[in-house]
Design a protein around this motif. Structure first.
Motif, mmCIF file in Angstrom:
data_model
loop_
_atom_site.group_PDB
_atom_site.id
_atom_site.type_symbol
_atom_site.label_atom_id
_atom_site.label_comp_id
_atom_site.label_asym_id
_atom_site.label_seq_id
_atom_site.Cartn_x
_atom_site.Cartn_y
_atom_site.Cartn_z
ATOM 1 N N ARG A 49 0.824 -1.214 0.000
ATOM 2 C CA ARG A 49 0.000 0.000 0.000
ATOM 3 C C ARG A 49 0.853 1.256 0.000
ATOM 4 O O ARG A 49 0.390 2.304 -0.443
ATOM 5 N N MET A 50 2.067 1.171 0.498
ATOM 6 C CA MET A 50 2.925 2.360 0.567
ATOM 7 C C MET A 50 3.195 2.941 -0.818
ATOM 8 O O MET A 50 3.401 4.131 -0.958
ATOM 9 N N GLY A 51 3.198 2.079 -1.825
ATOM 10 C CA GLY A 51 3.475 2.546 -3.175
ATOM 11 C C GLY A 51 2.266 3.104 -3.897
ATOM 12 O O GLY A 51 2.365 3.569 -5.026
ATOM 13 N N VAL A 52 1.106 3.093 -3.236
ATOM 14 C CA VAL A 52 -0.122 3.568 -3.855
ATOM 15 C C VAL A 52 -0.432 4.951 -3.309
ATOM 16 O O VAL A 52 -0.444 5.167 -2.100
ATOM 17 N N ALA A 53 -0.696 5.905 -4.227
ATOM 18 C CA ALA A 53 -0.926 7.287 -3.822
ATOM 19 C C ALA A 53 -2.178 7.439 -2.961
ATOM 20 O O ALA A 53 -2.188 8.194 -2.002
ATOM 21 N N THR A 54 -3.248 6.756 -3.302
ATOM 22 C CA THR A 54 -4.483 6.844 -2.532
ATOM 23 C C THR A 54 -4.943 5.435 -2.182
ATOM 24 O O THR A 54 -4.510 4.466 -2.781
ATOM 25 N N ASP A 55 -5.829 5.388 -1.238
ATOM 26 C CA ASP A 55 -6.365 4.080 -0.829
ATOM 27 C C ASP A 55 -7.869 4.211 -0.688
ATOM 28 O O ASP A 55 -8.413 4.198 0.397
ATOM 29 N N ASP A 56 -8.526 4.418 -1.808
ATOM 30 C CA ASP A 56 -9.978 4.519 -1.764
ATOM 31 C C ASP A 56 -10.590 3.700 -2.884
ATOM 32 O O ASP A 56 -9.897 3.163 -3.745
ATOM 33 N N ALA A 57 -11.886 3.623 -2.870
ATOM 34 C CA ALA A 57 -12.590 2.770 -3.828
ATOM 35 C C ALA A 57 -12.442 3.254 -5.264
ATOM 36 O O ALA A 57 -12.598 2.478 -6.200
ATOM 37 N N SER A 58 -12.127 4.554 -5.462
ATOM 38 C CA SER A 58 -11.985 5.058 -6.821
ATOM 39 C C SER A 58 -10.638 4.695 -7.429
ATOM 40 O O SER A 58 -10.458 4.772 -8.637
ATOM 41 N N ASP A 59 -9.709 4.306 -6.594
ATOM 42 C CA ASP A 59 -8.398 3.868 -7.080
ATOM 43 C C ASP A 59 -8.448 2.358 -7.248
ATOM 44 O O ASP A 59 -8.652 1.632 -6.273
ATOM 45 N N PRO A 60 -8.230 1.854 -8.472
ATOM 46 C CA PRO A 60 -8.342 0.408 -8.690
ATOM 47 C C PRO A 60 -7.447 -0.421 -7.776
ATOM 48 O O PRO A 60 -7.847 -1.467 -7.293
ATOM 49 N N GLU A 61 -6.251 0.038 -7.513
ATOM 50 C CA GLU A 61 -5.372 -0.729 -6.634
ATOM 51 C C GLU A 61 -5.634 -0.425 -5.168
ATOM 52 O O GLU A 61 -5.575 -1.304 -4.327
#
Length: 127
Positions: A49-61
């Motif tokens: 998760r650290m490599g993902v800019a956001t963590d919400d449902a709109s972000d596929p990852e």
């Protein structure tokens, strides 16, 4: 005590008690390994998760990471709960109250104990 004799564990032979103890200890060992494995999985998810800019449902990852983290955490919580039940069953086996319902103090049906060796409740109290 007011003249009442406290009921002790079901009439189990020493072989039966040892068999139950071994089964419960194996369950506890399995739970411990699973909890540790899930802890490693949770840390791996957090690292990913650290490599993902956001963590919400709109972000596929991001949504997938959040879902996976939630599911793994819930699974770990269930296993921890089961491990606590197994530890309590081992304590009841040691103190002579294994097979007695912690709710009503009546005997737990042998078929229920066979199906759920760590159970603390008879079928009526479990409802």
């Amino acid at each position: 005590m007011t003249g009442m004799i406290e009921r002790q564990t079901l009439a189990l032979s020493e072989d039966q008690r040892e068999s139950i103890r071994m089964f419960l200890q194996n369950e506890l060992q399995h739970d411990t390994v699973t909890i540790n494995t899930l802890e490693i999985d949770l840390k791996a998810i957090q690292m990913a998760r650290m490599g993902v800019a956001t963590d919400d449902a709109s972000d596929p990852e991001g949504g997938a990471f959040a879902f996976e983290h939630s599911q793994t955490g819930a699974q770990q919580a269930r296993i921890r709960s089961h491990a606590a039940e197994v530890k309590a069953a081992l304590a009841r086996l040691d103190d002579g109250t294994y097979g007695l319902c912690v709710g009503c103090k009546g005997e737990i049906a042998p078929a229920r104990l066979e199906a759920r060796p760590a159970t603390a409740y008879c079928i009526d109290c479990a409802r």
